[in-house]
Design a protein around this motif. Sequence first.
Motif, PDB file in Angstrom:
ATOM      1  N   THR A  91      -8.186  -3.672  16.240  1.00  0.00           N
ATOM      2  CA  THR A  91      -8.428  -3.305  14.940  1.00  0.00           C
ATOM      3  C   THR A  91      -7.033  -2.417  14.574  1.00  0.00           C
ATOM      4  O   THR A  91      -6.964  -1.534  15.357  1.00  0.00           O
TER       5      THR A  91
ATOM      6  N   SER B  77      -4.269  -0.829  11.875  1.00  0.00           N
ATOM      7  CA  SER B  77      -4.229   0.008  10.792  1.00  0.00           C
ATOM      8  C   SER B  77      -2.615   0.532  10.562  1.00  0.00           C
ATOM      9  O   SER B  77      -2.042   1.025  11.328  1.00  0.00           O
TER      10      SER B  77
ATOM     11  N   ASP C  24       0.887  -1.128  -0.072  1.00  0.00           N
ATOM     12  CA  ASP C  24      -0.133  -0.067   0.126  1.00  0.00           C
ATOM     13  C   ASP C  24       0.639   1.107  -0.071  1.00  0.00           C
ATOM     14  O   ASP C  24       1.847   1.195   0.657  1.00  0.00           O
TER      15      ASP C  24
ATOM     16  N   GLU D 184      -2.811   4.577   5.895  1.00  0.00           N
ATOM     17  CA  GLU D 184      -4.250   4.889   5.505  1.00  0.00           C
ATOM     18  C   GLU D 184      -4.812   3.606   4.847  1.00  0.00           C
ATOM     19  O   GLU D 184      -5.744   3.431   4.236  1.00  0.00           O
ATOM     20  N   CYS D 185      -4.050   2.635   5.128  1.00  0.00           N
ATOM     21  CA  CYS D 185      -4.578   1.276   4.319  1.00  0.00           C
ATOM     22  C   CYS D 185      -5.621   0.610   5.092  1.00  0.00           C
ATOM     23  O   CYS D 185      -5.837   1.124   6.448  1.00  0.00           O
ATOM     24  N   ARG D 186      -6.386  -0.270   4.547  1.00  0.00           N
ATOM     25  CA  ARG D 186      -7.578  -0.993   5.408  1.00  0.00           C
ATOM     26  C   ARG D 186      -6.954  -1.764   6.496  1.00  0.00           C
ATOM     27  O   ARG D 186      -5.721  -2.104   6.496  1.00  0.00           O
ATOM     28  N   PRO D 187      -7.686  -2.100   7.634  1.00  0.00           N
ATOM     29  CA  PRO D 187      -7.101  -2.764   8.626  1.00  0.00           C
ATOM     30  C   PRO D 187      -6.497  -4.342   8.295  1.00  0.00           C
ATOM     31  O   PRO D 187      -6.976  -4.737   7.386  1.00  0.00           O
ATOM     32  N   ILE D 188      -5.679  -4.297   9.248  1.00  0.00           N
ATOM     33  CA  ILE D 188      -4.904  -5.823   8.782  1.00  0.00           C
ATOM     34  C   ILE D 188      -5.390  -6.794  10.124  1.00  0.00           C
ATOM     35  O   ILE D 188      -5.526  -6.349  11.101  1.00  0.00           O
ATOM     36  N   ASP D 189      -5.350  -7.953   9.749  1.00  0.00           N
ATOM     37  CA  ASP D 189      -5.774  -9.183  10.552  1.00  0.00           C
ATOM     38  C   ASP D 189      -4.778  -9.536  11.232  1.00  0.00           C
ATOM     39  O   ASP D 189      -3.865 -10.206  10.609  1.00  0.00           O
TER      40      ASP D 189
ATOM     41  N   SER E  67       0.634   4.245   1.422  1.00  0.00           N
ATOM     42  CA  SER E  67       0.795   4.772   2.798  1.00  0.00           C
ATOM     43  C   SER E  67       1.668   4.015   3.749  1.00  0.00           C
ATOM     44  O   SER E  67       1.772   4.445   4.683  1.00  0.00           O
TER      45      SER E  67
END
Length: 217
Positions: A63, A65, A17, A68-73, A19
């Motif tokens: 949660t 992050s 990503d 600015e990328c989507r949350p990671i598991d 960001s």
Amino acid sequence: MIIKIGKAEDNDFIVRDPSVSRHHARLTRDDEGHLVLEDLNSTNGTFVNGSQIVKKRVSLTDTVSLGECRPIDLSEVLRYNNDYSEEFAALKNVYENYTRAKIRIQSSNQFKTRLLQSLPFALPGIIGVLVGFMGKGSPEWFGISLFLAICAPTVGIYLGARQSAKIPRQLQELANQFKIDYVCPKCGTFLGDIPWESLRNRKHCPVSSCQAKWVKE
């Protein structure tokens, strides 16, 4: 345990990503077994439950992050080496239970079908024996015996056919559940009717975008 996270190829867990920094964060496990997430002076920061952190103890329910990328598991991060061997091993019971259930449905229904179809044919003979004991000249018993001789086989064939018709429905219900349970633990692709031992010999998921490791090297 140290897992390096970032977009550079030398990280253990790569997040592609714009960001995300090349070496963005690090996930470790402390002496007490807790997970600790640490930001590595990233450009856009590391966030836990919406708050920016420098170093923080985390859990799998948090949660996380990066930039600015989507949350990671975090559970996926812990599988940075794509190891799903434990989850895959559990599929052995899924396959064996499915095989046993399928055989049980087929054999049980076949037995019931044969019983329902053959028993009515024996009833006239049983009535005939009773007629012999009650008296050969009894018109009531003769009438009952004649009625059963005509109707009982027809009823038996009908009931046997109904029992036999249950087999495809029961097998279909079993197969539908099997398609839900017998899947790659990572990508969820149905593994077909291939025996678990045969899949184990492949060692990893054949889906190119997954390649989950099913067996530890």
